[in-house]
Design an enzyme around this catalytic site. Structure first.
Site, short mmCIF file in Angstrom:
data_model
loop_
_atom_site.label_atom_id
_atom_site.label_comp_id
_atom_site.label_asym_id
_atom_site.label_seq_id
_atom_site.Cartn_x
_atom_site.Cartn_y
_atom_site.Cartn_z
N ASP A 2 -3.86 3.99 2.80
CA ASP A 2 -5.30 3.81 3.05
C ASP A 2 -5.65 2.36 3.40
OD1 ASP A 2 -5.05 2.51 0.65
OD2 ASP A 2 -6.60 3.65 -0.41
N ASP A 20 0.85 -1.20 0.00
CA ASP A 20 0.00 0.00 0.00
C ASP A 20 0.89 1.25 0.00
OD1 ASP A 20 -1.80 2.02 0.51
OD2 ASP A 20 -2.10 1.46 2.63
N GLU A 62 -7.47 -18.87 -17.00
CA GLU A 62 -7.91 -19.55 -15.77
C GLU A 62 -8.90 -20.62 -16.24
OE1 GLU A 62 -10.27 -19.05 -11.57
OE2 GLU A 62 -11.00 -18.16 -13.40
N ASP A 114 -9.79 -14.50 -16.74
CA ASP A 114 -10.65 -15.03 -15.68
C ASP A 114 -11.72 -15.94 -16.28
OD1 ASP A 114 -11.30 -14.75 -12.79
OD2 ASP A 114 -13.20 -13.99 -13.56
N ASP A 148 -1.85 -0.96 -3.74
CA ASP A 148 -2.07 -0.13 -4.93
C ASP A 148 -0.83 -0.18 -5.83
OD1 ASP A 148 -0.19 1.48 -3.61
OD2 ASP A 148 -1.77 2.67 -2.66
#
Ligand code: NOJ
Length: 542
Positions: free
Chosen positions: A44, A40, A284, A219, A48
């Site tokens: 927060d 991070d 996947e 995906d 990211d």
């Protein structure tokens, strides 16, 4: 030593023996980053791009070649990003397009390839297309999704169920039609029989490829196209919504909802786009039963380049299961397998294999075997540290899949990465979106880097040894019979062996040890240990 070679060439990964590599992923080692939990940068509590980019040097140091980043698109986060509301933008919580560019540039500087997750089977119900589609039967976006009238009794149009359990249809009160969702009701399935959807995704692919990404992890790659007539699947056994989600799934023979022959046409098209950029299409391809369907997606060489085989996440630690986990796909799928024992979707293998140091020894030994198989092995963040599943209180859990059935929940695999032995573990200076899950200083990268015998350094040495073995990339796969309870196979002149028995065994072969999961260089393996050895020329006669 006796070796057993699969004879029919269609039945194995033989192919011509080559020592050169033809595509950049042929001998690559991959690494999955679950972006929310990796690093991070802005405090927060959510991982990211800024944090991730700073930590990429860890991956270069570790020695992996290709990094897969999970979805970072604008999303209501009902499925933590796998519910995409805009395919060509970045959610503010993860950064901006500039941050993506900086991340790609840094990865390339470090010699890493970077692939991103694309979620084409479904969007979020907040995507503009679905918002439009909901406006009525005549809306131009209606056919972007799959709608059907109720069955005669007013119930769902057919008996399809979702991967998370429960019926795959939700009634849209306004229009009186049901829409299909193989996942959450807020993840409506896109209609891949609609050319407008096909065209839209061509543009999405090019958008990211033009920004420099090196490919995609696709995906739910097995499920894009559905049966044209939406026929019910044959039911194989009892089903009710309270069963564990995979038991629900296995109560049906999925002949009509997934692995439809037309899906390969989509990937053929994508393959042509990818070729312009030398990009990887990694599917996947989640199915453990319909091997012919999976084979079609990857083996022609003109569709997906690599498809994951998920058997390694659904097996126990015993020699027979390990052998069949490898042999089943290798016999049936003639090229392009991806292997992983961990992901953001399953409890960590260290815990599944017995927990603690026993589980860690086994997971490292299993990683050694995966490194020798034909195809591309992937690690999941924290695997290199020997992390167990995080321990979480019921009230800390956030995965919607765990709501209906706690044993199905995936939060335990998603606790934040542990970098340094400080508060926040170097992951975040804020409150993490999911607790750290009981981690200790010994679980961190910084502490393990300083210890030559740590799980981290052992994984790093294993990856380095694998990297030096480019000659195995296209070599036949052959089982090697040694002692009972030893799983061993050979690629070219290299044997990968694991002792899955409770006693120490000697490896009966003339060979030099290249890597051992334990200490020393003797040709013997303690229980749960593994080794990579190079056969002496005299031992090569089979
Ligand atoms: C597979 C992803 O890995 C998982 O996290 C997600 O929930 C489903 N696909 C649906 O997108």
């Amino acid at each position: 030593m006796k070796t057993i070679t699969f004879d029919a060439s269609r039945e194995c990964m033989t192919g011509p023996e080559m020592t050169h590599l033809t595509r950049w992923w042929d001998h690559a080692v991959g690494y999955e980053i679950y972006i929310r939990s990796f690093a991070d940068g802005d405090g927060d509590g959510i991982g990211d791009f800024a944090g991730l980019t700073e930590r990429l040097d860890h991956l270069a140091w570790l020695g992996v070649d290709v990094v897969w980043i999970t979805p970072f698109y604008p999303s209501p986060m009902a499925d933590w990003g796998y519910d995409v509301a805009d395919y060509t933008a970045v959610d503010d919580r993860f950064g901006s397009l500039d941050d993506v560019d900086a991340c790609v540039a840094r990865a390339h500087e470090l010699g890493l390839k970077l692939i991103i997750d694309i979620v084409p089977n479904h969007s979020s119900d907040q995507h503009a297309w679905f918002q439009e589609a909901r406006q009525g039967l005549d809306n131009p976006y209606r056919d972007h999704y799959i709608w059907a009238d109720p069955a005669a009794d007013g119930g769902p149009p057919n008996n399809w169920i979702g991967y998370f359990g429960g019926p795959a249809w939700t009634l849209d009160e306004a229009s009186g039609q049901y829409y299909l969702h193989l996942f959450l009701p807020s993840q409506p399935d896109l209609n891949w029989r609609n050319p407008a959807v096909i065209d839209a995704f061509d543009d999405v692919l090019r958008f990211w490829l033009d920004r420099g990404v090196d490919g995609f992890r696709i995906d739910v790659a097995q499920a894009l196209v559905k049966d044209r007539e939406l026929r019910s699947n044959p039911q194989l056994g009892p089903w009710d919504e309270t069963m564990y989600r995979w038991e629900q799934w296995d109560a049906f023979d999925h002949v009509h909802d997934i692995l439809q022959p037309e899906t390969v046409d989509i990937y053929r098209r994508w393959n042509r786009i990818a070729a312009d950029y030398d990009a990887l299409l990694l599917g996947e391809t989640y199915d453990l039963h319909r091997l012919d369907g999976l084979d079609r997606l990857v083996s022609g060489g003109d569709a997906l380049h690599v498809g994951f085989w998920f058997g390694a996440m659904h097996m126990d630690w015993n020699a027979e299961e390990i052998r069949s986990t490898f042999e089943t796909p290798i016999r049936s799928i003639s090229a392009g397998l991806g292997w992983a024992q961990n992901s953001h979707d399953e409890h960590r293998s260290v815990s599944r294999f017995g927990g603690g140091d026993l589980g860690r020894r086994r997971a490292l030994t299993f990683a050694l075997l995966l490194m020798g198989l034909p195809g591309v092995p992937f690690l999941y963040q924290g695997e290199e540290l020997g992390l167990e599943s995080g321990t979480l209180r019921p009230e800390d859990k956030l995965d919607p899949v765990g709501e209906a059935n706690p044993s199905s929940g995936r939060d335990e695999a998603r606790t934040p990465m542990t970098w340094e032995p400080v508060e926040g573990f170097g992951f975040s200076t804020g409150t993490p979106w999911l607790p750290y899950g009981g981690r200790q200083a010994a679980d961190t990268v910084a502490v393990q880097r300083d210890d030559p015998d740590s799980w981290l350094n052992r994984h790093r040495r294993l990856i380095a040894v694998r990297k030096d073995l480019a000659e195995i990339a296209h070599a036949p796969f052959e089982w090697v019979e040694t002692a009972p309870g030893v799983v061993a196979f050979r690629r070219h002149d290299v044997v990968f062996a694991a002792n899955v028995s409770p006693s120490t065994v000697a490896l009966d072969m003339g060979a030099t040890v290249l890597f051992r999961t334990g200490a020393g260089d003797a040709l013997e393996l303690a229980p749960d240990e593994g080794a990579i050895v190079r056969l002496d020329p005299a031992s090569m006669v089979t």
